[in-house]
Design a protein around this motif. Structure first.
Motif, short mmCIF file in Angstrom:
data_model
loop_
_atom_site.label_atom_id
_atom_site.label_comp_id
_atom_site.label_asym_id
_atom_site.label_seq_id
_atom_site.Cartn_x
_atom_site.Cartn_y
_atom_site.Cartn_z
N CYS A 93 0.83 -1.22 0.00
CA CYS A 93 0.00 0.00 0.00
C CYS A 93 0.86 1.26 0.00
O CYS A 93 1.88 1.33 0.68
N VAL A 129 -3.98 2.08 -2.38
CA VAL A 129 -3.59 3.45 -2.05
C VAL A 129 -4.46 4.00 -0.91
O VAL A 129 -5.67 3.76 -0.86
N VAL A 131 -5.59 7.37 0.65
CA VAL A 131 -5.61 8.66 -0.03
C VAL A 131 -6.20 9.80 0.80
O VAL A 131 -7.23 9.67 1.45
N LEU A 144 -7.62 8.57 -9.87
CA LEU A 144 -7.64 7.14 -9.52
C LEU A 144 -8.22 6.34 -10.68
O LEU A 144 -7.76 5.25 -11.01
N ILE A 149 -6.64 2.46 -10.92
CA ILE A 149 -6.30 1.93 -9.59
C ILE A 149 -7.45 1.02 -9.13
O ILE A 149 -8.61 1.41 -9.18
N ALA A 152 -8.48 1.23 -3.31
CA ALA A 152 -8.24 2.54 -2.70
C ALA A 152 -9.14 2.76 -1.50
O ALA A 152 -10.26 2.28 -1.45
N TYR A 172 -14.14 1.48 -4.39
CA TYR A 172 -13.25 2.06 -3.39
C TYR A 172 -13.96 2.17 -2.04
O TYR A 172 -15.18 2.19 -1.96
#
Ligand code: ZN
Length: 250
Positions: A93, A129, A131, A144, A149, A152, A172
């Motif tokens: 991550c 990620v 964020v 993103l 991605i 997230a 996400y």
């Protein structure tokens, strides 16, 4: 990932966004015993510290990177150093990464440079990620999407409710901070967001309007989510544990 070995699934409280390295040694040890923690970093030095902590505690998932508030002080060469850390450690991550147009708009172009590079790395290494997107919610979301991605968490979301539809459509997560006890905008997110896309976080150590944020507050966050969603506490705890595991163990 080691944390799967710990505790029984319905007993585990999770902190999806904690600056664990900033706590004292004794607090770090105590929190790592009681919680599953995604530990974020703020710069190269704290990324190294976070990796060392994660080596000692299997309940700690390290997230490395440069915080948008720190990019002004961070040489570009540190991006390559962080890429080296990904190559040489068990990193799943990147975080805390992102954009902030509210508290540090003066560095926004440099923030973009760093964030784009981190998203490129996340894609290349298939990393999750963690964020930060304060005041930059839609720009972050479109980036993103642009970098394709797959995993997230948007931490402490206080953006428009309408964007949440897009966040969950992309699969996400949003992590809920103890601030939901006093911050109306964040509490509305708890009410609006489906439990399937919800995580809990502390963002500790940080003092938010008198709340001393630390993993110890996670139990109270779960309790409030259960009240607002009219669900029992165990249902919420189990769902959030499953979400945490899904995000960080792939
Ligand atoms: Zn943070």
């Amino acid at each position: 990932v080691g944390f799967e070995l710990i505790g029984s699934p319905n007993m585990a409280l999770t902190d999806a966004h904690c600056h664990l390295y900033e706590f004292s040694e004794s607090d770090i040890a105590a929190y790592a015993k009681s919680f599953l923690i995604a530990a974020v970093s703020d710069d190269l030095e704290s990324s190294r510290k976070t990796l060392l902590i994660a080596k000692r505690f299997r309940s700690v998932i390290p997230c490395i990177g440069v915080h948008p508030w720190e990019v002004g002080e961070t040489p570009i060469s540190h991006l390559a150093e962080i890429a080296k850390l990904i190559d040489s450690h068990d990193v799943h991550c990147l975080g805390e990464i992102g954009l902030d147009k509210k508290f540090s708009s003066s560095t926004i172009s440099r923030q973009r440079l760093f964030f784009h590079e981190f998203l490129r790395l996340a894609k290349e290494y298939q990393l999750a990620v963690n964020v930060h997107a304060l005041g930059a919610w839609s720009e972050v979301l479109s980036l993103l999407r642009k970098y394709d991605i797959s995993r997230a968490v948007i931490h402490w979301y206080t953006g428009p409710l309408i964007l949440i539809d897009e966040i969950v459509e992309l699969g996400y997560y949003i992590s809920i901070n103890p601030s939901c006890m006093i911050q109306k905008r964040h509490r509305r997110v708890v009410e609006y967001l489906d439990l399937r896309f919800m995580l809990t976080e502390s963002d500790g150590p940080y003092n938010y309007r008198g709340l001393n944020l630390s993993p110890q507050m996670i139990g109270d966050v779960v309790k409030l989510i259960a009240e607002l969603k009219n669900l029992d506490r165990n249902t919420v705890e189990e769902a959030i544990y499953r979400n945490f595991k899904h995000l960080f163990s792939a």
